[in-house]
Every structure is written in structure tokens, then in C-alpha cells.
Write a protein that holds these residues in place. Structure first.
Motif: not given
Ligand code: UTP
Length: 296
Positions: A76-77, A80-85, A88-89
Motif C-alpha cells: 500500500n505504501n 501510495a508513493k507512486k500515486g498508483d491510485v 491502491l483502491k
């Protein structure tokens, strides 16, 4: 008014011998249907059918099924850091969706035994059972197979088993349901006998029980007292036969395409059918199938 069906048992403790050697180390229910394990499809069907509590009956060698539904903070981290929404969702949905708990069946003593393990968590209410390797595909307009069975349970108050029609020569692989189609509703099949895997040549029906059930609490005492069958397993079919005698049992001929993904060709079929239902994969899958057919 019947009690709501809110809990579902997913027995996943079997040894998966039809799928060796991979099942020596990887649970059959974790095999990928394209990019998601088959157990995810089963959980999604249960949640889409109004189930809010899922009880996995697991075996000691299959802990990664539980891990799959847990949170992976490291992943998840990174996402999130990569902005791979989108990813992640998708992964958060798997760990946040519904309430999933897990019990261990200490020995694979059969489906009836696996279900009985969940008695303390269910108690005196109706519940659903979904088998971890039986996939049922429905189109966007059709409710999931389990939702169809639950709806019929609410209408009739009678325990439900999912039925499909098979060639008579194939019924020896299934629990065989004998009885009659309700003349007023062709989905309903009034069962008057159930035979687990009838020997070839003795078949009296083409109606086969597949892995979706809505059961009533009367099944608990039946399962508790049930002796093992000749192969040493506590058979769900034997318990269902007794339930039929006590309370009645209805077969429901659901809408949808059922695939036994615990069988090798069934598994291949499940992958293709799933890809055809995914809009982003559909066209490429059709092209691939055409190409392979032409080359062969
Ligand atoms: P299957 O008979 O299809 O699974 O049971 P299996 O025994 O794992 O597979 P094969 O036949 O050896 O290849 C249907 C479902 O019931 C679970 C299985 O994990 C599967 O999802 N099951 C079966 C249990 O949880 N416990 C058992 O004792 C038997």
C-alpha cells in the motif's frame, strides 16, 4: 418472514488432488483467474448477494488464502508513493470489503465436516455455503447465483441447493437430485431423493447439485450425528438427504454458467469466460482464440 441470510461458509480446506502437482504448495482456490484468485470471485459473489460475514474453513497448509484478504502495508505504501491510485483502491477493496474470518478444519474429513466446523459462529440462523472452486458466471443484468437462491429461500422458507442439468452419462461425478420440476415455476425442482455420485448405469436424473446452498439450522444436529461414508468422509449430500426428510429441500435451477474450476479443462474455461466478461480483455481474448483455432 424468514431470518435474513447474512453469513456464508466458504470451505477451502480440501487437498485439491485433481490439480496436483501445483496444489502441493499453492491452494487451488488461490489459482489465478487471469489476475485474481478464484476465491476472490467467490467472495465478490457472496458480498453482491447480501452476505456480510464470510467464514473461511481453511486447512493448515493454505494460510496464504487468509493473507490475501489481509492488508499488505508495504505494498500500500509503495502504491501510495507512486500515486498508483487505481491499484491502491483495488487492493484496499480486497482487505476492507466485508467481514472475513477463518477457521481451521484440522483434517480434510469431507465437505459435511468442513461446514460443521462453522456451527459455533453461525448458530440458529439460515446461512449460505459457496464452494471455493465452483465459479458461476452471470451477465450484468442477472443477479449472482447465490442471490437467486437466497431470494427463493425467502419466498419458500425451504433450504435451497443449486442445480444444473448435465448429460446423464456425467451425473456420476455429482450429487444427483431426483424429483420433479415445479409446474408453476421451472426454476424450482422439488427433490425427493439425493444420491452422492451414483455409480454409472444407475443414474435416474440429469439434475446435478453444484456449489451454492442456502441451509437452515436444522442441518447442524444432522451433521453432528452423521456417520462417515465408505470413504471415511462426512458427506454433505447425506446430511442434505436427511434435511429433505425433515424440512424439505428445493433444487434451484439458477440463471448463469457454472464452471468447475477445480478441474483442469474447467479451469481453462473459467479463465476464458472471465476474460470475455471483462470489457478491457474481451476483444483481445476473442482474437487470441481465433488465432489459436486457425493455427490448430
Ligand atoms: P472438492 O472435492 O472439489 O475439493 O471440494 P478437493 O477435495 O480440494 O479437490 P480434489 O477433488 O481432491 O481435487 C469442494 C470444496 O470443498 C472444500 C475444498 O477446498 C473445495 O473448495 N473441502 C473439501 C473442504 O474444505 N474440506 C474437505 O474436507 C473437503
Amino acid at each position: 418472514m424468514h431470518l435474513q441470510v447474512k453469513k456464508a461458509i466458504l470451505p477451502v480446506a480440501g487437498l485439491g488432488t485433481r490439480f496436483l502437482p501445483i496444489t502441493k504448495a499453492i491452494p487451488k482456490e488461490m489459482l489465478a483467474i487471469i489476475d485474481r484468485p478464484m476465491i476472490q470471485l467467490i467472495v465478490e459473489e457472496a458480498l453482491a448477494s447480501g452476505i456480510s460475514q464470510i467464514i473461511l474453513i481453511n486447512g493448515h497448509h493454505k494460510g496464504n488464502i487468509e493473507d490475501f484478504f489481509d492488508t499488505n502495508y508495504e505494498l500500500n505504501n509503495v502504491l501510495a508513493k507512486k500515486g498508483d491510485v487505481a491499484n491502491l483502491k483495488a487492493v484496499e477493496k480486497i482487505s476492507n470489503n466485508g467481514f472475513i474470518c477463518s477457521l481451521r478444519q484440522k483434517e480434510a474429513l469431507g465437505l459435511g465436516h468442513a461446514i460443521l466446523c462453522a456451527r459455533p459462529l453461525i448458530g440458529n440462523e439460515p446461512f449460505a455455503v459457496l464452494l471455493g472452486d465452483d465459479l458461476i458466471f452471470t451477465d450484468a443484468q442477472t443477479p449472482p447465483a447465490l442471490a437467486q437462491l437466497i431470494e427463493n429461500y425467502y419466498k419458500t422458507g425451504i433450504a435451497q441447493v443449486a442445480l444444473i442439468s448435465v448429460a446423464r452419462a456425467e451425473i456420476y461425478k455429482y450429487g444427483a437430485a431426483e424429483g420433479n420440476v415445479d409446474p408453476k415455476n421451472a426454476h424450482n425442482f422439488v427433490i425427493n431423493n439425493l444420491v452422492e455420485k451414483p455409480p454409472q448405469g444407475t443414474e435416474k436424473t440429469d439434475q446435478a447439485v453444484v456449489g451454492r446452498y442456502v441451509l437452515t439450522p436444522a442441518i447442524w444436529n444432522i451433521l453432528e450425528k452423521l456417520p462417515p461414508s465408505n470413504d471415511g468422509e462426512i458427506q454433505l449430500t447425506d446430511a442434505l438427504f436427511k434435511l429433505m426428510k425433515v424440512e424439505g429441500l428445493m433444487g434451484y435451477r439458477f440463471l448463469g454458467a457454472r464452471v468447475d474450476a477445480g478441474d483442469r479443462i474447467g479451469y481453462l474455461r473459467a479463465n476464458l469466460m472471465h476474460a470475455l466478461l471483462r470489457p478491457e480483455l474481451r476483444q483481445d481474448t476473442i482474437s487470441l482464440m481465433k488465432e489459436l483455432l486457425q493455427a490448430n
